[in-house]
Design an enzyme around this catalytic site. Structure first.
Site, mmCIF file in Angstrom:
data_model
loop_
_atom_site.group_PDB
_atom_site.id
_atom_site.type_symbol
_atom_site.label_atom_id
_atom_site.label_comp_id
_atom_site.label_asym_id
_atom_site.label_seq_id
_atom_site.Cartn_x
_atom_site.Cartn_y
_atom_site.Cartn_z
ATOM 1 N N TYR A 75 -9.147 0.529 5.385
ATOM 2 C CA TYR A 75 -10.376 1.304 5.230
ATOM 3 C C TYR A 75 -11.564 0.392 4.907
ATOM 4 O O TYR A 75 -12.720 0.797 5.003
ATOM 5 C CB TYR A 75 -10.232 2.371 4.148
ATOM 6 C CG TYR A 75 -9.285 3.514 4.511
ATOM 7 C CD1 TYR A 75 -8.485 3.450 5.644
ATOM 8 C CD2 TYR A 75 -9.192 4.643 3.727
ATOM 9 C CE1 TYR A 75 -7.618 4.468 5.980
ATOM 10 C CE2 TYR A 75 -8.326 5.678 4.051
ATOM 11 C CZ TYR A 75 -7.535 5.585 5.176
ATOM 12 O OH TYR A 75 -6.673 6.604 5.497
ATOM 13 N N LYS B 83 5.361 -0.931 5.115
ATOM 14 C CA LYS B 83 5.910 -0.972 6.484
ATOM 15 C C LYS B 83 6.288 -2.430 6.745
ATOM 16 O O LYS B 83 5.814 -3.062 7.706
ATOM 17 C CB LYS B 83 4.863 -0.422 7.465
ATOM 18 C CG LYS B 83 5.350 -0.262 8.889
ATOM 19 C CD LYS B 83 6.347 0.869 9.100
ATOM 20 C CE LYS B 83 6.852 0.884 10.530
ATOM 21 N NZ LYS B 83 7.983 1.828 10.744
ATOM 22 N N ASP C 102 7.492 5.451 6.979
ATOM 23 C CA ASP C 102 7.968 6.552 7.830
ATOM 24 C C ASP C 102 9.110 7.295 7.141
ATOM 25 O O ASP C 102 9.183 8.524 7.142
ATOM 26 C CB ASP C 102 8.352 6.057 9.233
ATOM 27 C CG ASP C 102 9.184 4.790 9.230
ATOM 28 O OD1 ASP C 102 9.404 4.195 8.155
ATOM 29 O OD2 ASP C 102 9.627 4.380 10.330
ATOM 30 N N ASP D 215 -3.356 7.688 1.286
ATOM 31 C CA ASP D 215 -4.214 8.780 1.755
ATOM 32 C C ASP D 215 -3.359 9.826 2.475
ATOM 33 O O ASP D 215 -3.428 11.028 2.193
ATOM 34 C CB ASP D 215 -5.269 8.185 2.712
ATOM 35 C CG ASP D 215 -6.277 9.213 3.188
ATOM 36 O OD1 ASP D 215 -6.446 10.238 2.512
ATOM 37 O OD2 ASP D 215 -6.895 8.983 4.253
ATOM 38 N N ASP E 219 -1.743 13.742 0.924
ATOM 39 C CA ASP E 219 -1.988 15.047 1.547
ATOM 40 C C ASP E 219 -0.662 15.765 1.796
ATOM 41 O O ASP E 219 -0.536 16.972 1.591
ATOM 42 C CB ASP E 219 -2.725 14.895 2.893
ATOM 43 C CG ASP E 219 -4.241 14.963 2.739
ATOM 44 O OD1 ASP E 219 -4.744 14.509 1.695
ATOM 45 O OD2 ASP E 219 -4.911 15.470 3.655
HETATM 46 C C1 IPM Z 1 -9.432 11.171 0.470
HETATM 47 C C2 IPM Z 1 -10.232 11.318 1.724
HETATM 48 C C3 IPM Z 1 -11.078 10.082 1.905
HETATM 49 C C4 IPM Z 1 -10.137 8.885 1.907
HETATM 50 C C5 IPM Z 1 -11.972 10.040 3.140
HETATM 51 C C6 IPM Z 1 -12.805 11.277 3.271
HETATM 52 C C7 IPM Z 1 -12.819 8.807 3.152
HETATM 53 O O1 IPM Z 1 -9.373 11.528 2.795
HETATM 54 O O2 IPM Z 1 -10.038 11.038 -0.610
HETATM 55 O O3 IPM Z 1 -8.210 11.228 0.535
HETATM 56 O O4 IPM Z 1 -9.566 8.554 2.917
HETATM 57 O O5 IPM Z 1 -9.953 8.311 0.846
HETATM 58 MG MG MG Z 2 -7.404 11.952 2.223
#
Ligand code: IPM
Ligand code: MG
Length: 357
Positions: A142, A191, A223, A247, A251
């Site tokens: 990133y 990985k 994975d 990240d 989620d």
């Molecule tokens: C998060 C979001 C951010 C990230 C994006 C929006 C830059 O997905 O906080 O998880 O990747 O950190």
């Molecule tokens: Mg995110």
């Protein structure tokens, strides 16, 4: 005690959920005798509209002058067409970098009351789970070198994953220290069967592990980790990983808790000043409708009290209030699913939590 808190409400549902967390902090201040001073700064799409930049100087200065910062969410369809450098999301990366917040703690736990909202089969989550994802936040792909160039098939774009030993060492140390306060187990996710940066990651993590002989360390390929999270989430306690893998996996983990609307996060650096935000986004589809789940932001405020201000009792009080409200069967729309419960609005859910403090 007195604290100065920077507020970055941002876009979409950001203002509504930050307002909820502010009400909770004010109640805590009243009850425990603290004074919280709030100053708001622009970030994301609203900052682009007002100043042409997603992260104005004034915002960075304001955050650096605060004792800690609470953020809502940024982004929305209105700004989706903008170039990479002026997108609202760029501001998030920018503020994390400016505040040197290299650690991102993302706790994902299953509330007993929300077992029914977990999409996994009941026998897989019978014993629940309580995972602390430790995501590296200011390095990796990133932040790596990127650009466009002419390649074999014409124009191509590239991003680079790069980690220094220093960056790996400091995040690994946080993971092991965190594990010492929990169940003394770290799973490091990489990985390493493909990526050079992951091989260095693994090597350095094991060097740090040598300083924490009481902590059990396991390596897991990313994975496999994605699969293990939905096969047996209970096996994870502290999971440390790179910016991008963290990240994605956070989620995934959030959905196991029943809703992404439940997950708080803390971004920390070498000082006590942190940035606290829900892990969900700005949900433009429900913005301004008083429908959003404020719990992730309220729990982020609790993390601020715990990690930045050392107000443990106060943080516990907020977390307990959320537990009680969920135990009572109270739900916002994201948590109702197929159940018969009627959904509470953002402000109603906040009122219910306030009643328990
Ligand atoms: C998060 C979001 C951010 C990230 C994006 C929006 C830059 O997905 O906080 O998880 O990747 O950190
Ligand atoms: Mg995110």
């Amino acid at each position: 005690m007195e604290f100065n808190i920077g507020l970055l409400k941002g876009d979409g549902i950001g203002p509504e959920i930050v307002d909820s967390a502010v009400r909770v902090l004010e109640k805590i201040g009243e009850k425990y005798g603290h004074k919280f001073n709030f100053s708001s700064y622009l970030i994301g799409g609203c900052a682009i509209d007002a100043t042409g930049k997603p992260l104005p100087e004034e915002t960075v200065e304001g955050c650096l002058a605060s004792d800690s910062v609470l953020l809502g969410a940024v982004g929305g369809p209105k700004w989706d067409g903008l170039g990479g450098d002026i997108r609202p999301e760029k501001a998030l990366l920018g503020i994390r970098a400016a505040m040197e917040l290299f650690t991102n703690l993302r706790p994902a736990k299953l509330y007993p009351a929300l077992k029914g909202a977990c999409p996994l089969r009941a026998d897989l989550v019978e014993k629940g789970f309580d995972i602390m994802i430790v995501r590296e936040l200011t390095g990796g792909i990133y932040f790596g070198e990127r650009g466009y160039r002419e390649g074999k098939y014409g124009t191509e774009a590239y991003d680079t994953e790069c980690y220094s030993e220093m960056e790996i060492r400091r995040i690994a140390k946080v993971a092991f220290e965190t594990a010492m306060k929990r169940s003394k187990k770290v799973i490091s996710i990489d990985k390493a069967n493909v990526l050079e940066s992951s091989r260095l990651w693994r090597k350095v993590v094991h060097e740090v592990a040598a300083d924490f002989p009481e902590v059990e360390i396991e390596n897991m390929l990313v994975d496999n980790a994605a699969m293990q999270l939905v096969r047996n989430p209970g096996q994870f306690d502290v999971a440390v990983t790179s910016n991008m893998f963290g990240d994605i996996l956070s989620d995934e983990a959030s959905q196991l808790t029943g809703s992404i609307g439940m997950l708080p996060s803390a971004s920390l650096g070498a000082t006590k000043r942190g940035l606290y935000e829900p892990i969900h986004g700005s949900a433009p589809d429900i913005a301004g409708q008083n429908k959003a789940n404020p719990i992730a932001t309220i729990l982020s405020a609790a993390m601020m009290l715990r990690y930045s201000f050392d107000l443990t009792e106060e943080a516990d009080a907020i977390e307990r209030a959320v537990d009680v409200v969920l135990d009572k069967g109270l739900r916002t729309a994201d948590l109702v699913g197929n159940s018969a419960a009627a959904a509470l609005s953002t402000t109603e859910m906040t009122d219910k939590i306030l009643e328990q403090i």
